[in-house]
Design a protein around this motif. Sequence first.
Motif, PDB file in Angstrom:
ATOM      1  N   GLN A  77       0.835  -1.191   0.000  1.00 56.13           N
ATOM      2  CA  GLN A  77       0.000   0.000   0.000  1.00 56.13           C
ATOM      3  C   GLN A  77       0.872   1.244   0.000  1.00 56.13           C
ATOM      4  O   GLN A  77       1.820   1.353   0.764  1.00 56.13           O
ATOM      5  CB  GLN A  77      -0.887   0.006   1.245  1.00 56.13           C
ATOM      6  CG  GLN A  77      -1.854  -1.166   1.286  1.00 56.13           C
ATOM      7  CD  GLN A  77      -3.018  -0.958   0.327  1.00 56.13           C
ATOM      8  OE1 GLN A  77      -3.811  -0.059   0.498  1.00 56.13           O
ATOM      9  NE2 GLN A  77      -3.106  -1.805  -0.691  1.00 56.13           N
ATOM     10  N   ALA A  78       0.551   2.172  -0.875  1.00 55.73           N
ATOM     11  CA  ALA A  78       1.294   3.432  -0.901  1.00 55.73           C
ATOM     12  C   ALA A  78       0.783   4.338   0.212  1.00 55.73           C
ATOM     13  O   ALA A  78      -0.381   4.267   0.579  1.00 55.73           O
ATOM     14  CB  ALA A  78       1.111   4.107  -2.249  1.00 55.73           C
ATOM     15  N   PRO A  80       0.609   8.447   1.488  1.00 57.50           N
ATOM     16  CA  PRO A  80       0.752   9.761   0.867  1.00 57.50           C
ATOM     17  C   PRO A  80       2.164  10.299   1.070  1.00 57.50           C
ATOM     18  O   PRO A  80       2.706  10.253   2.173  1.00 57.50           O
ATOM     19  CB  PRO A  80      -0.269  10.621   1.604  1.00 57.50           C
ATOM     20  CG  PRO A  80      -1.210   9.671   2.244  1.00 57.50           C
ATOM     21  CD  PRO A  80      -0.494   8.387   2.432  1.00 57.50           C
ATOM     22  N   ALA A  82       4.894   9.198   0.389  1.00 55.44           N
ATOM     23  CA  ALA A  82       5.970   8.226   0.530  1.00 55.44           C
ATOM     24  C   ALA A  82       6.466   7.813  -0.848  1.00 55.44           C
ATOM     25  O   ALA A  82       5.802   8.000  -1.843  1.00 55.44           O
ATOM     26  CB  ALA A  82       5.486   7.002   1.284  1.00 55.44           C
ATOM     27  N   VAL A  83       7.655   7.256  -0.875  1.00 58.03           N
ATOM     28  CA  VAL A  83       8.186   6.729  -2.120  1.00 58.03           C
ATOM     29  C   VAL A  83       7.287   5.565  -2.526  1.00 58.03           C
ATOM     30  O   VAL A  83       6.985   4.699  -1.713  1.00 58.03           O
ATOM     31  CB  VAL A  83       9.638   6.249  -1.917  1.00 58.03           C
ATOM     32  CG1 VAL A  83      10.180   5.628  -3.193  1.00 58.03           C
ATOM     33  CG2 VAL A  83      10.507   7.415  -1.475  1.00 58.03           C
ATOM     34  N   PRO A  84       6.821   5.557  -3.767  1.00 56.32           N
ATOM     35  CA  PRO A  84       5.891   4.495  -4.172  1.00 56.32           C
ATOM     36  C   PRO A  84       6.584   3.141  -4.199  1.00 56.32           C
ATOM     37  O   PRO A  84       7.801   3.081  -4.382  1.00 56.32           O
ATOM     38  CB  PRO A  84       5.497   4.908  -5.585  1.00 56.32           C
ATOM     39  CG  PRO A  84       6.646   5.736  -6.063  1.00 56.32           C
ATOM     40  CD  PRO A  84       7.185   6.440  -4.863  1.00 56.32           C
ATOM     41  N   PRO A  85       5.823   2.082  -4.015  1.00 58.72           N
ATOM     42  CA  PRO A  85       6.441   0.766  -4.091  1.00 58.72           C
ATOM     43  C   PRO A  85       6.972   0.543  -5.490  1.00 58.72           C
ATOM     44  O   PRO A  85       6.319   0.883  -6.463  1.00 58.72           O
ATOM     45  CB  PRO A  85       5.284  -0.188  -3.793  1.00 58.72           C
ATOM     46  CG  PRO A  85       4.047   0.599  -4.032  1.00 58.72           C
ATOM     47  CD  PRO A  85       4.394   2.033  -3.787  1.00 58.72           C
TER      48      PRO A  85
ATOM     49  N   ALA B  20      -3.120   7.798  -4.383  1.00 58.08           N
ATOM     50  CA  ALA B  20      -1.941   8.113  -3.574  1.00 58.08           C
ATOM     51  C   ALA B  20      -2.075   7.514  -2.173  1.00 58.08           C
ATOM     52  O   ALA B  20      -1.071   7.211  -1.533  1.00 58.08           O
ATOM     53  CB  ALA B  20      -1.751   9.628  -3.494  1.00 58.08           C
ATOM     54  N   THR B  65       1.507   4.489  -9.325  1.00 59.51           N
ATOM     55  CA  THR B  65       2.711   4.679  -8.512  1.00 59.51           C
ATOM     56  C   THR B  65       3.111   6.155  -8.396  1.00 59.51           C
ATOM     57  O   THR B  65       3.841   6.516  -7.489  1.00 59.51           O
ATOM     58  CB  THR B  65       3.923   3.891  -9.085  1.00 59.51           C
ATOM     59  OG1 THR B  65       4.065   4.208 -10.457  1.00 59.51           O
ATOM     60  CG2 THR B  65       3.733   2.406  -8.943  1.00 59.51           C
TER      61      THR B  65
END
Lengths: 239, 187
Positions: A77-78, A80, A82-85, B20, B65
Amino acid sequence: MRYDRKDLPEIADEYVLGLLEPAVQAEVEAAMERDADLRVAVAASRERFLPLDTGLEPAPVAAELWARIEAALPSAQAVPGAVPPTAAPLPSSNDNHPRAWRATALSALVASLLLAVGLTWSLTRTTEPLVIAVLLDGTGEVQAVVEDFGNDTAKVRLLNAFTVPADKTIQVWTLPSREMGPVSLGLVPGSRSAVLDGPSLPKPRRDQLYELTLEQAGGSPTGRPTGPILAKGFAKPPL
Amino acid sequence: MLGVVQAELDELGANLAACARGDRSGLKRIFDGEAGRLLAVAERIVRRRDVAEEVVQEAFLRIWTSAHQYTPDRGSARGWITAIVRNRALNTLRDGRREDLVADDRLEALLDRDQFDRIMASWHRLDQDSRLRDCLGSLDETKRRGILMAYVGGYSHGEIAGRLRIPLGTTKSWIRRGLMALRECMA
């Protein structure tokens, strides 16, 4: 990337129209992250041209397209901000696991067996290919030859040593018609010349496209070419 | 803060915000509302349905992403999403797939004419009261064609020069001047 402030609108327009060389395009994308003026200029340009992309007739959406997208979403889960997976970390170059070595040795053995079988078969066969395609890379260098026998078998001869990472494989494709789209003829085991047992296809034609792409091990997950094109060429019937 | 308020008002912006947060239903809502249009945008550039589907598939992963990077100073949410699809389609072309689209010269010429008509139709389809439509109309024909071929069809300077039969340097400066005239007209 250095540029005059007065050139920002022009750079933005050419970027949005896709007219910049790939290297410059990448520089603009990097510069956009730190230059708010450039970001605003690009946004303004996008909005100017956007009506060309909103008034058009929507294309019919295949039912499985969403399923394919959802299946490919990273599971984490992403959060807000944060660096995306991202995809799994790249394996290190000296990944000397005995198991990996054993697998490599085994697949090499299988590949050489396949090659031996293929060679025997090719020495004893009398059938001629219906078409032959010479495949070139982007610089025009000859990379491989595909002979299509039209009886669900095709032979691919690699004329250049491709470096194939352990988690990748070379896949052979052809385009029997625009309607059918690209069809896989099979995987090249261990990046050696091979005889492929492909699906049943219409008789290969003159100028039919053949190409090699680099796909993940086991072949393209979508059944369509997804990786970079290593070589391609159009078929000609031998005289 | 005004930007944040605007994004909240914008349904697509709200769906991006959901992405997001890791909420897949946000992405699904974007897909349901936009996929058909985005496929058509991609197909105009890559000219093959199956390749267009791949472009849209990859673009949706990218939207998922990168959704946290979207801010209103990057333009409207619709423009931002469309740009991701356009970039993906243009990069696919640059990877050398334009040549794969057709298998012989005659078919290429046929498709090119077909494609050309489609590109020009995109201008005629703009709303009658659209500023872009008027301003494109005020350009002379070669400039208008060059700009539309680049934006709508994803053609490079070289391809435009070849198809309009004008030298590369001339093509570049005409398009540049056309773009400048367009910016002034729409300002």
